[in-house]
Design a protein around this motif. Structure first.
Motif, PDB file in Angstrom:
ATOM      1  N   SER A 440       0.719  -1.116   0.111  1.00  0.00           N
ATOM      2  CA  SER A 440      -0.535  -0.130  -0.123  1.00  0.00           C
ATOM      3  C   SER A 440       0.943   1.295  -0.382  1.00  0.00           C
ATOM      4  O   SER A 440       0.763   1.817  -0.661  1.00  0.00           O
ATOM      5  CB  SER A 440      -0.845  -0.085   1.265  1.00  0.00           C
ATOM      6  N   GLN A 441       1.933   1.195   0.683  1.00  0.00           N
ATOM      7  CA  GLN A 441       2.893   2.427   1.142  1.00  0.00           C
ATOM      8  C   GLN A 441       3.665   2.530  -0.732  1.00  0.00           C
ATOM      9  O   GLN A 441       3.445   3.700  -1.294  1.00  0.00           O
ATOM     10  CB  GLN A 441       3.724   2.905   2.196  1.00  0.00           C
ATOM     11  N   LEU A 446       3.856   5.773  -5.410  1.00  0.00           N
ATOM     12  CA  LEU A 446       3.694   6.146  -6.809  1.00  0.00           C
ATOM     13  C   LEU A 446       2.266   6.833  -7.389  1.00  0.00           C
ATOM     14  O   LEU A 446       2.610   7.684  -8.111  1.00  0.00           O
ATOM     15  CB  LEU A 446       3.081   5.012  -8.135  1.00  0.00           C
ATOM     16  N   LEU A 447       1.464   7.047  -6.464  1.00  0.00           N
ATOM     17  CA  LEU A 447      -0.679   7.755  -6.674  1.00  0.00           C
ATOM     18  C   LEU A 447       0.151   9.113  -7.093  1.00  0.00           C
ATOM     19  O   LEU A 447      -0.023  10.112  -7.571  1.00  0.00           O
ATOM     20  CB  LEU A 447      -1.743   7.307  -6.004  1.00  0.00           C
ATOM     21  N   ALA A 448       1.009   9.373  -5.289  1.00  0.00           N
ATOM     22  CA  ALA A 448       1.072  11.085  -5.726  1.00  0.00           C
ATOM     23  C   ALA A 448       2.171  11.844  -6.700  1.00  0.00           C
ATOM     24  O   ALA A 448       1.886  12.575  -6.549  1.00  0.00           O
ATOM     25  CB  ALA A 448       1.856  10.801  -3.729  1.00  0.00           C
ATOM     26  N   GLN A 449       3.007  10.722  -7.093  1.00  0.00           N
ATOM     27  CA  GLN A 449       3.912  11.070  -8.341  1.00  0.00           C
ATOM     28  C   GLN A 449       3.099  11.566  -9.480  1.00  0.00           C
ATOM     29  O   GLN A 449       3.170  12.585 -10.517  1.00  0.00           O
ATOM     30  CB  GLN A 449       4.606  10.349  -8.668  1.00  0.00           C
ATOM     31  N   PRO A 467     -10.602   1.481  -0.032  1.00  0.00           N
ATOM     32  CA  PRO A 467      -9.603   2.118   0.106  1.00  0.00           C
ATOM     33  C   PRO A 467      -8.969   1.398   1.304  1.00  0.00           C
ATOM     34  O   PRO A 467      -9.695   2.359   2.542  1.00  0.00           O
ATOM     35  CB  PRO A 467      -8.618   3.811  -0.172  1.00  0.00           C
ATOM     36  N   GLN A 468      -7.876   1.077   1.756  1.00  0.00           N
ATOM     37  CA  GLN A 468      -7.177   0.912   2.698  1.00  0.00           C
ATOM     38  C   GLN A 468      -5.522   1.288   3.088  1.00  0.00           C
ATOM     39  O   GLN A 468      -4.924   0.238   2.996  1.00  0.00           O
ATOM     40  CB  GLN A 468      -7.450  -0.493   3.061  1.00  0.00           C
ATOM     41  N   PRO A 469      -5.261   2.536   3.070  1.00  0.00           N
ATOM     42  CA  PRO A 469      -4.017   2.918   2.936  1.00  0.00           C
ATOM     43  C   PRO A 469      -3.371   2.714   3.817  1.00  0.00           C
ATOM     44  O   PRO A 469      -1.995   2.213   3.616  1.00  0.00           O
ATOM     45  CB  PRO A 469      -4.394   4.529   2.962  1.00  0.00           C
ATOM     46  N   LEU A 473      -0.205  -5.330   2.279  1.00  0.00           N
ATOM     47  CA  LEU A 473       0.210  -6.705   1.838  1.00  0.00           C
ATOM     48  C   LEU A 473       1.331  -6.937   1.207  1.00  0.00           C
ATOM     49  O   LEU A 473       2.480  -6.612   0.654  1.00  0.00           O
ATOM     50  CB  LEU A 473      -1.134  -6.935   0.120  1.00  0.00           C
ATOM     51  N   ALA A 474       1.443  -8.449   1.456  1.00  0.00           N
ATOM     52  CA  ALA A 474       2.400  -8.953   0.753  1.00  0.00           C
ATOM     53  C   ALA A 474       1.828  -9.379  -0.564  1.00  0.00           C
ATOM     54  O   ALA A 474       0.963  -9.915  -1.042  1.00  0.00           O
ATOM     55  CB  ALA A 474       2.551 -10.751   1.908  1.00  0.00           C
ATOM     56  N   ALA A 475       3.102  -9.402  -1.291  1.00  0.00           N
ATOM     57  CA  ALA A 475       3.117  -9.940  -2.459  1.00  0.00           C
ATOM     58  C   ALA A 475       3.040 -11.201  -2.712  1.00  0.00           C
ATOM     59  O   ALA A 475       4.312 -11.711  -2.322  1.00  0.00           O
ATOM     60  CB  ALA A 475       4.481  -8.484  -2.869  1.00  0.00           C
TER      61      ALA A 475
END
Length: 475
Positions: A440-441, A446-449, A467-469, A473-475
């Protein structure tokens, strides 16, 4: 139990059953029953009526006992009896050992054990009564091969030629009608016809041969149903189903339609041989009513490759589905899927299972984080990485979503596009990030950019619901 026979503890008895049985040892004797255990394992206690315990394997009239138990008066070496039976086998090489055992009134399993021990050079003791009955066997008393072991038989070729002439000259007469007129089973007559037409040697019992040779078309008319219909549409429907479905055997189609498998097979064989036969309208209606087949049959998809099946199987694992869950959804076993994943070669049943599981599971995430992590470590691509049109092409590359294990390839614009796509698919924020293998982080960075680079007047990104910022999550 006879008046001169007394049952006592520690006596050993053999089973008189033709199917054989374990020896028993008497442990205690009551007024009407005796307690016994297995003579070998000293287990399985049971109550045996005293009337079932006999001193001899034959009755007062000399008949072989088939029930109860006979006293074990002693055991002897089985080698002489085994050598005698081996000599009989040389003289009657086509006679089954079970036929010899039945003729000697000896359990087939006992005779096979005696012969097996002799072949291995092992010592084996046998009840004296059993050995005596085997030694009394003679080649002259055994069933003769020419008589079919159970009655006199004759060559079936001329008989079947006569039957074929009737069927060709009178196509309205069915094989079933001929079989009923000769009082024999339809499957036996159909199998005999098939073997003779194929040039294979076949015998038939004399009594059936005489009945069939005496038949005339006029004799069969009453046995034929006047309401029979042409079988051609039925044959065509069966062929259509077999062309449309994998694993669609005639037996499976017959079972699905609720008709007799051997009858339907006979109809199709006769039609292929150019014999236009009728078929009962009820059976025809049941087969013609079939428009689709249930599992394990599945629609034939000629474009599916083993490479595409491997991608589907691994994609489901990358989505969080265990092999157990995939096997249950596809109606197969974990071992079959494991073997396929290792060999890369799919049987029709495995192909059906993988396609069925793909249809049930590929659009929703699985419940196993361990399966997802292991797939990520092995760089297996999730379902959304593939297009249905190209997943079976060996040269195709994964598209649409980030391939598991390929970190560092994300750009703000690519993430925006992926999130939009997954939102349209109905996935929320957490599920979307799980599909993409992002924390999530990292996604928010990326969305902020992306927001900083957006020109004034551009519409904002519509994120997936819920949304759960703060949730990583484990990739």
């Amino acid at each position: 139990m006879t008046s001169d026979h007394h049952v006592a503890p520690e006596q050993v008895y053999w089973s008189c059953s033709p199917d054989g049985g374990s020896r028993i040892r008497i442990t205690d004797v009551g007024t009407s029953h005796a307690e016994a255990v297995n003579a070998t394992t000293v287990q399985e206690p049971q109550q045996i009526p005293l009337n079932d315990l006999h001193p001899s394997a034959t009755t007062a009239t000399g008949a072989r006992r088939r029930t109860g138990y006979v006293l074990d008066t002693g055991v002897i070496d089985s080698l002489p009896a085994a050598r005698h039976v081996q000599d009989l086998i040389v003289q009657r090489p086509h006679l089954p050992v079970t036929a010899m055992a039945r003729h000697a009134q000896v359990p087939p399993t006992t005779l096979k054990d005696v012969l097996r021990a002799a072949d291995r050079g092992q010592q084996r003791n046998v009840n004296a009564d059993v050995a005596h009955r085997l030694l009394l066997l003679s080649a002259a008393d055994l069933p003769n091969e020419a008589r079919g072991y159970g009655g006199q038989s004759t060559d079936a070729a001329p008989v079947m030629e006569h039957v074929d002439r009737i069927l060709v000259e009178h196509p309205e007469i069915s094989v079933a009608a001929v079989a009923r007129a000769a009082t024999m089973t339809v499957s036996t007559l159909a199998a005999t016809l098939k073997d003779v037409r194929a040039g294979r040697p076949r015998t038939i019992k004399v009594r059936f041969a005489e009945r069939l040779l005496a038949l005339k078309a006029t004799d069969l008319a009453p046995a034929f149903r006047k309401d029979a219909v042409d079988a051609t549409p039925v044959v065509e429907r069966v062929r259509q189903l077999q062309e449309a479905y994998e694993l669609a055997s005639i037996a499976f189609i017959a079972k699905t339609a609720g008709v007799n498998s051997s009858t339907l097979t006979s109809v199709i064989d006769d039609h292929a041989a150019g014999l236009r036969r009728g078929i009962h309208p009820t059976m025809a209606g049941q087969v013609l009513a079939l428009t689709e087949l249930p599992a394990p049959a599945f629609q034939r998809r000629p474009g599916v490759t083993d490479v595409g099946l491997i991608r589907r199987l691994r994609g489901l694992c990358a989505l969080g589905w265990t092999l157990n869950a995939i096997a249950r959804a596809g109606g197969t076993t974990v071992k079959s899927l494991t073997d396929f994943n290792q060999t890369g070669s799919a049987t029709p049943s495995v192909k059906a299972a993988v396609l069925a599981a793909w249809g049930h599971l590929s659009h929703r995430p699985g419940h196993s984080e361990l399966a997802r992590q292991r797939a990520l470590a092995k760089r297996w691509d999730p379902p959304l990485a593939w297009e249905e049109e190209t997943i079976d092409q060996p040269a195709a590359e994964p598209l649409g979503t980030r391939t598991a294990g390929r970190s560092g390839e994300w750009t703000p614009d690519l993430l925006r596009l992926e999130l939009e796509f997954l939102r349209d698919e109905g996935l929320n924020w957490t599920e979307s990030l799980a599909r993409l293998g992002l924390r999530s982080q990292r996604a928010h960075e990326l969305l902020a950019q992306s927001e900083e680079a957006v020109e004034p007047g551009c519409p904002p990104l519509r994120l997936p619901s819920r949304p759960q910022p703060s949730h990583e999550l484990a990739a």
